[in-house]
Write a protein that holds these residues in place. Structure first.
Motif, short mmCIF file in Angstrom:
data_model
loop_
_atom_site.label_atom_id
_atom_site.label_comp_id
_atom_site.label_asym_id
_atom_site.label_seq_id
_atom_site.Cartn_x
_atom_site.Cartn_y
_atom_site.Cartn_z
N ILE A 173 0.83 -1.20 0.00
CA ILE A 173 0.00 0.00 0.00
C ILE A 173 0.86 1.25 0.00
N LEU A 174 0.38 2.31 -0.67
CA LEU A 174 1.10 3.57 -0.80
C LEU A 174 0.36 4.66 -0.05
N SER A 175 1.06 5.78 0.20
CA SER A 175 0.42 6.90 0.89
C SER A 175 -0.73 7.46 0.06
N THR A 176 -0.62 7.36 -1.28
CA THR A 176 -1.68 7.86 -2.15
C THR A 176 -2.93 6.98 -2.09
N ASP A 177 -2.84 5.81 -1.46
CA ASP A 177 -4.01 4.94 -1.32
C ASP A 177 -4.89 5.33 -0.14
N SER A 178 -4.46 6.30 0.64
CA SER A 178 -5.31 6.77 1.74
C SER A 178 -6.61 7.34 1.18
N GLY A 179 -7.68 7.20 1.94
CA GLY A 179 -8.95 7.76 1.50
C GLY A 179 -10.13 6.89 1.90
N GLN A 180 -11.26 7.18 1.28
CA GLN A 180 -12.51 6.48 1.59
C GLN A 180 -12.82 5.46 0.50
N TYR A 181 -13.22 4.26 0.92
CA TYR A 181 -13.56 3.19 0.00
C TYR A 181 -15.00 2.74 0.28
N ARG A 182 -15.74 2.43 -0.81
CA ARG A 182 -17.13 2.01 -0.69
C ARG A 182 -17.32 0.62 -1.29
N CYS A 183 -18.05 -0.22 -0.56
CA CYS A 183 -18.38 -1.55 -1.04
C CYS A 183 -19.86 -1.60 -1.38
N ASP A 184 -20.17 -2.01 -2.61
CA ASP A 184 -21.56 -2.21 -3.03
C ASP A 184 -21.87 -3.70 -3.05
N ALA A 185 -22.91 -4.10 -2.31
CA ALA A 185 -23.40 -5.48 -2.33
C ALA A 185 -24.73 -5.48 -3.09
N GLN A 186 -24.81 -6.29 -4.14
CA GLN A 186 -25.98 -6.22 -5.02
C GLN A 186 -26.41 -7.61 -5.48
N ASN A 187 -27.72 -7.83 -5.48
CA ASN A 187 -28.30 -8.98 -6.16
C ASN A 187 -29.50 -8.50 -6.97
N LYS A 188 -30.29 -9.40 -7.52
CA LYS A 188 -31.38 -8.99 -8.41
C LYS A 188 -32.51 -8.29 -7.67
N LEU A 189 -32.51 -8.38 -6.35
CA LEU A 189 -33.58 -7.76 -5.57
C LEU A 189 -33.21 -6.39 -5.01
N GLY A 190 -31.95 -5.97 -5.15
CA GLY A 190 -31.58 -4.66 -4.66
C GLY A 190 -30.10 -4.52 -4.40
N LYS A 191 -29.73 -3.36 -3.82
CA LYS A 191 -28.31 -3.05 -3.57
C LYS A 191 -28.20 -2.25 -2.27
N GLU A 192 -27.12 -2.54 -1.52
CA GLU A 192 -26.79 -1.78 -0.33
C GLU A 192 -25.28 -1.50 -0.34
N SER A 193 -24.89 -0.39 0.33
CA SER A 193 -23.48 0.02 0.32
C SER A 193 -23.02 0.34 1.73
N ALA A 194 -21.71 0.25 1.91
CA ALA A 194 -21.06 0.64 3.16
C ALA A 194 -19.66 1.15 2.83
N SER A 195 -19.16 2.08 3.64
CA SER A 195 -17.86 2.71 3.38
C SER A 195 -16.92 2.52 4.55
N ILE A 196 -15.64 2.65 4.24
CA ILE A 196 -14.58 2.59 5.26
C ILE A 196 -13.45 3.49 4.81
N SER A 197 -12.82 4.14 5.76
CA SER A 197 -11.68 5.03 5.46
C SER A 197 -10.41 4.39 5.99
N ILE A 198 -9.35 4.53 5.20
CA ILE A 198 -8.04 4.04 5.63
C ILE A 198 -7.06 5.20 5.59
N ASN A 199 -6.20 5.25 6.57
CA ASN A 199 -5.21 6.31 6.72
C ASN A 199 -3.82 5.66 6.71
#
Length: 549
Positions: A278-304
């Motif tokens: 991992i590099l210093s430029t990789d710092s920031g916020q990341y979002r995960c999208d979980a999706q199936n045919k009935l819908g989608k939900e998301s959650a985020s996490i920040s790494i420093n």
């Protein structure tokens, strides 16, 4: 006994051997080799078995069992298998016989079927005769399945609708109807059910008249995101971001990096998201999208991502040469996470050490000049800046340098004024010459033309020069009385009267040369300020130019 009688006895014995072998044969026959049943239901598995008549055809002399596992080369009776406790029963049917063989029927019943019950079931019986053990192969294959809800989109696709279809891999007698539930509440009958994904909720189907119900289907729940290893993340280490969500059908996962302007960039990697280094430029916020045919939900996490100092630089204020007695501020900066602490060092002085991002020196002396550098450090690492050279000069040297610069400025100004005067004289002479030629062309005499009296041309350059000097070094106003004249003399005819203000001048005839005089008087200030008793030095520059007319 005759020979014929002996032969007949031997033949009867040989004919009786196959019959004896057939009487001792053990067999098992299953009613079905494959059975499909739904989870939660009850199933019966049966078989018939045969053994020779000479066991007296008594059931108590035959030991029977069903098994799916083998331990130490011996079958494990289902009645003693912990996975089937209180869920299996054996039933023995009526035993019949013929002249030489006995026939029996045996049943296995399994209640509350589980998916783990899917296996191959075999029957084994043992008689009270030597070698009277037999296992029926290949056995019965039991498949336990749920009712399944198949999720699909309409054709052509419409994102506002999703089709649900209930089906089972096992055939159901009488083709009973399917019924649908939403969040546990009955909604309708039918094989298919159309729903709107944005409505949310969970769905299931069942078979009317059976204790059969499908698993729930629903859109993904809010994902759970984690980072491994936990705690502080240092640049260069390996990091894994994981995402999971409760969903049926199973969700697909996509990772995005969210920039400061809220723009999401697809990381083009599924689950999990892995950083090998991992590099210093990789710092920031990341979002995960979980999706199936009935819908989608998301959650985020920040790494420093933390890293040691780099790009360490130093500068001084004011910059350049520092005058003795003044103040100077040395500043240090560095890129680091977490923020760096700073320590100042002076080259070749081991005892010198100062802390802080800025180092201020008041009333600096020449001894404090030299090479300085700073060190930026945090818990990750440290980094030194380049050398900053501080040059300190004394006040007298500074004054002498300023005076020298001022003198050069005055000299340059005088030269410019001298050049301007020469150009002016040349212009006036050419104008006079042009007027004289014009008079001759009209029939007159050049020596009788009445000419205006020469007009003195002058300019006070001392005042101009004085205005260019700083206020503290200007000459007093009352002394600015040096006038610099530029005078043009032209030849006159013999009959022309000489003006009184030129009575002292020596005039020639019309063949005499026109002489131009230019005088520039330059007054230089004292070399050292404050020494008023020294006499100012006046320099006069003269320019002579002779033009024949």
């Amino acid at each position: 006994m005759t020979l014929r009688s002996a032969a007949r006895g031997i033949l009867a014995f040989l004919l009786s051997v196959p019959a004896l072998q057939g009487n001792f044969a053990l067999t098992v026959t299953y009613s079905s080799s494959n059975i499909c049943a739904s989870r939660g239901s009850t199933v019966d598995i049966s078989c018939t078995y045969e053994y020779p008549h000479n066991v007296w055809c008594l059931p108590t002399t035959v030991n029977t069992l069903w098994f799916t596992k083998v331990s130490n080369y011996q079958p494990v009776d289902l009645r003693g298998d912990a996975d089937y406790t209180d869920r299996v029963e054996y039933f023995c049917g009526e035993v019949s016989w013929t002249r030489s063989r006995c026939y029996g029927t045996f049943y296995l019943r399994i209640r509350d079927l589980r998916q783990s019950d899917s296996a191959v079931y075999k029957f084994r019986f043992t008689t009270n005769q030597p070698g009277g053990e037999y296992t029926g192969d290949p056995g019965v294959t039991l498949s336990v399945t749920d009712l399944q809800v198949k999720v699909s989109f309409p054709d052509p696709p419409d994102p506002n609708w999703v089709g649900l279809e209930c089906h089972s891999r096992c055939g159901l007698a009488g083709d009973p109807p399917y019924i649908w539930f939403r969040d546990g509440m009955y909604v309708r009958k039918g094989v298919k059910y159309w729903v709107q994904p944005q409505a949310g909720g969970s769905y299931s189907c069942a078979v009317e008249g059976y204790n059969l119900c499908s698993p729930l289907v629903y859109a993904p729940k809010t994902p759970s995101v984690t980072v491994s290893p936990s705690g502080e993340i240092e640049e260069g280490s390996s990091v894994t971001l994981s995402c999971s969500s409760d969903a049926n059908p199973a969700a697909d996962y996509t990772w995005f990096k969210v920039d400061r302007d809220n723009y999401s960039r697809d990381m083009n990697q599924g689950q999990p998201l892995f950083f090998r280094r991992i590099l210093s430029t990789d710092s920031g916020q990341y979002r995960c999208d979980a999706q199936n045919k009935l819908g989608k939900e998301s959650a985020s996490i920040s790494i420093n991502v933390q890293y040691g100092p780099n790009h360490t630089s130093v500068y001084s204020s004011p910059s350049g040469v520092i005058e003795e007695g003044s103040s100077v501020t040395l500043s240090c900066s560095s890129d680091a996470n977490p923020a760096a602490d700073y320590t100042w060092f002076k080259e070749h002085e081991v005892s010198f050490e100062e802390s802080g991002q800025k180092y201020i020196i008041t009333n600096i002396t020449s001894e404090l000049g030299g090479n300085y550098y700073c060190q930026a450090h945090n818990e990750i690492g440290r980094h030194n800046s380049s050398i900053l050279f501080i040059k300190v000069t004394s006040s007298s040297s500074h004054t002498a340098m300023y005076i020298g610069v001022y003198s050069n400025t005055v000299a340059v100004t005088a030269s410019v004024m001298l050049l301007a005067t020469i150009l002016l004289l040349v212009f006036l002479w050419m104008r006079r010459k042009r007027a004289s030629r014009k008079a001759c062309g009209q029939g007159g005499r050049a020596d009788t033309v009445e000419e205006p009296l020469p007009v003195p041309v002058y300019e006070n350059t001392s005042a101009l020069t004085n205005r260019m000097v700083p206020t503290e070094l200007r000459e007093p106003t009352e002394e600015q009385d040096d006038l610099h004249y530029a005078v043009i003399h032209t030849s006159l005819s013999e009959n022309q009267e000489v003006p009184r203000w030129l009575a002292g001048s020596r005039l020639q005839s019309d063949q005499a040369d026109a002489v131009f005089y230019c005088g520039v008087n330059i007054k230089r200030p004292n070399t050292v300020p404050g020494e008023s008793d020294q006499t100012e030095v006046a320099e006069t520059s003269e320019l002579y130019s002779t033009v024949k007319t």
